[in-house]
Design an enzyme around this catalytic site. Structure first.
Site, PDB file in Angstrom:
ATOM      1  CG  ASP A 144      -2.068  -1.253   1.100  1.00 15.83           C
ATOM      2  OD1 ASP A 144      -1.951  -2.068   0.157  1.00 15.83           O
ATOM      3  OD2 ASP A 144      -2.637  -1.368   2.225  1.00 15.83           O
TER       4      ASP A 144
ATOM      5  CE  LYS B 105      -3.584  -4.413   1.460  1.00 12.18           C
ATOM      6  NZ  LYS B 105      -4.316  -3.467   2.231  1.00 12.18           N
TER       7      LYS B 105
ATOM      8  CB  CYS C   8      -2.275  -2.758   5.276  1.00 12.27           C
ATOM      9  SG  CYS C   8      -4.199  -2.207   5.190  1.00 12.27           S
TER      10      CYS C   8
END
Ligand code: C5J
Length: 221
Positions: free
Chosen positions: A24, A129, A162
């Site tokens: 990310d 995701k 995450c």
């Protein structure tokens, strides 16, 4: 096979069975004016690791070991964003709303893209995701099985959300996981520190940690 003097004990990195997962590193989390900053976070903390993440990616590319990127994002109709996620708290802007860089965390929007400095190459896999963990509702398991990967090195943001979630998912699925401790960051320094401790506690209950230099050196054999 390169042995890393990792914490809490040595990690034997096998380039033939390894991949780097970069979590990310998206504009909306890292760049000033984005979603992360709108939530009151100091995004400069995350921006500071970009050169280190770049060095780690370069080490994997040089060793011809796969680099996989993830992006946290949702479909434009938000059908994969549960209300329990979207409606949490009282932020000025929510997932799917118009932000400074397009609709927040929506696939294809400018703010959802990975920052230019760490852009994937044309052949690298990018996993989109909808959750915090990269295994949930994605094709990641199939990708790793197809590539014969059993060891995962992690970098990216945020450490305790995450990154940690994906490491725990991977650990439960039988992967050996190592976090590059200087190539990950949190908006909250105490959360990063606690996460590193949690991962390697109790004899690597989740996995290992090591520095980017150690990982790159092991890749070079
Ligand atoms: C968050 C992430 N912090 N990539 N996302 O919501 O960790």
């Amino acid at each position: 096979m390169g042995v890393i003097n990792a914490k809490p004990f040595d990690f034997a990195l096998d380039p033939a069975k390894a991949a780097l997962i970069v979590i990310d590193m998206q504009r909306d989390f890292i760049e000033p004016g984005g979603f992360g900053e709108s939530l009151g976070n100091d995004v400069a903390r995350l921006g500071a690791i970009v050169p280190t993440v770049g060095r780690l990616i370069a080490g994997f590319r040089e060793a011809r070991v796969p680099v996989i990127h993830t992006k946290e994002c949702h479909r434009p109709d938000l059908s994969d964003c549960p209300p329990a996620k979207r409606e949490r708290g009282n932020p000025g802007a929510r997932i799917g709303d118009a932000g400074a860089m397009g609709r927040i965390l929506i696939a294809g929007e400018p703010g959802t893209e990975i920052i230019d400095e760490l852009a994937p190459t044309a052949t690298e896999i990018v996993i989109e995701k909808p959750g915090k963990g990269a295994f949930y509702a994605t094709e990641l398991t199939e990708v790793l099985e197809r590539l014969g990967i059993t060891q995962l090195v992690f970098a990216g943001v945020t450490t305790e959300v995450c990154v940690q979630t994906t490491m725990r998912e991977a650990n439960d699925r039988g992967y050996e996981v190592l976090l590059a401790e200087d190539a990950t960051e949190s908006y909250f320094p105490q959360f990063k520190a606690a996460t590193l401790e949690m991962i390697r506690a109790q004899g690597a209950i989740v996995g290992w940690t090591a520095t980017t230099d150690q990982v790159v050196e092991a890749l070079r054999g």
